[in-house]
Design an enzyme around this catalytic site. Structure first.
Site, PDB file in Angstrom:
ATOM      1  N   ASP A  58       0.824  -1.214   0.000  1.00 23.68           N
ATOM      2  CA  ASP A  58       0.000   0.000   0.000  1.00 23.68           C
ATOM      3  C   ASP A  58       0.858   1.264   0.000  1.00 23.68           C
ATOM      4  OD1 ASP A  58       0.746  -0.606   2.669  1.00 23.68           O
ATOM      5  OD2 ASP A  58      -0.899   0.601   3.472  1.00 23.68           O
ATOM      6  N   HIS A 115       8.798  -0.827  11.983  1.00 25.31           N
ATOM      7  CA  HIS A 115       7.616  -1.270  11.250  1.00 25.31           C
ATOM      8  C   HIS A 115       8.064  -2.251  10.158  1.00 25.31           C
ATOM      9  CE1 HIS A 115       3.592  -1.031   9.558  1.00 25.31           C
ATOM     10  NE2 HIS A 115       4.081  -0.657   8.392  1.00 25.31           N
ATOM     11  N   HIS A 172      -1.494   7.305   7.036  1.00 23.47           N
ATOM     12  CA  HIS A 172      -2.834   6.747   7.239  1.00 23.47           C
ATOM     13  C   HIS A 172      -3.675   7.647   8.136  1.00 23.47           C
ATOM     14  CE1 HIS A 172      -2.164   2.686   5.506  1.00 23.47           C
ATOM     15  NE2 HIS A 172      -0.927   2.848   5.952  1.00 23.47           N
TER      16      HIS A 172
END
Length: 256
Positions: A58, A115, A172
């Site tokens: 993404d 992450h 996000h």
């Protein structure tokens, strides 16, 4: 530098960065091609660079198609677990303190693993802006899919050390859910309570909560606040070091 922010997919943001003096334009991550192409047409800008923060689909899904259409240069992290193959179409691999130029505008690369193992952020000091991908969110931080707590805390600490007025562009719209968790671990934080109310009102109106600032995150983001006595009491680690408190806080968010 002009910044044009727009939504992609269900909850991603993409950002066009434009240098009006040269016409060069970068997009930070490529979640979805159609909105990026629409934004370029709307602004009348020519895409010259893609800046990828990490390898997740993404964030890199539009790389190949956009490169084929625009012949743009793809810049991405050098230290992902799959190496250069992790970033589709990558032309230049970058890591800590490398400089990336978009026309006459300069960014410094900051390694922020945790992450993913190679995650980077792009910091524009003259513009007082940092594009952090999934390393840091408004009132949150990314899940530790590949890295360890010490690594992730070090990455968050690097971002926390930037000037307080630095605008933080995260990838996000997670802020409402993050606010609910933050209130569960530090309900006595008045700045957080006020922010949580503001976030709820903004989202009810369909407004964005990104960008944020380093100063605001220092005051309200539980992942920037393992020193908080209240957070320490609520996660049961009053006398632990910051890494242990950060790790437990992240674990609780994963299961919230």
């Amino acid at each position: 530098m002009e910044v044009h922010q727009f939504p992609c997919l269900s909850d991603n943001y993409a950002f066009l960065l434009h240098d009006p003096s040269t016409g060069c334009t970068a997009v930070v991550d490529t979640p979805e091609v159609a909105p990026i192409e629409a934004a370029l047409r709307e602004k009348g800008w020519k895409l010259t660079h893609i800046l990828n923060t990490h390898w997740h689909g993404d964030h890199t899904g539009g790389n190949v198609e956009l490169k084929r259409e625009h012949a743009c240069e793809i810049v991405g992290p050098a230290r992902e677990r799959k190496g250069a193959d992790a970033i589709p179409g990558m032309d230049r691999a970058v890591s800590e303190d490398d400089v990336v130029k978009i026309g006459n505008i300069e960014a410094r690369v900051i390694d922020v693993p945790g992450h993913t193992l190679g995650h980077v952020a792009y910091y524009f000091p003259a513009e007082r802006k940092v594009f952090v991908g999934d390393a840091l969110f408004a009132l949150g931080c990314g899940r530790m899919f590949e890295g360890k707590a010490t690594q992730m805390w070090n990455s968050v600490s690097k971002l926390m050390a930037l000037p307080r007025e630095t605008e933080v562009y995260c990838a996000h719209e997670y802020t409402l859910a993050n606010a609910k968790f933050a209130m569960s671990v530090e309900p006595g934080n008045d700045a957080l309570s006020a922010r949580a109310k503001e976030v709820e009102e903004k989202r009810a109106r369909g407004e964005w909560t990104v960008p944020t600032t380093i100063g605001l995150e220092l005051e309200t983001n539980p992942f920037c606040r393992p020193h908080s006595d209240e957070i320490r009491r609520n996660v049961g680690l009053v006398d632990a070091d910051d890494v242990a408190v950060f790790k437990e806080t992240r674990k609780r968010k994963d299961n919230f």
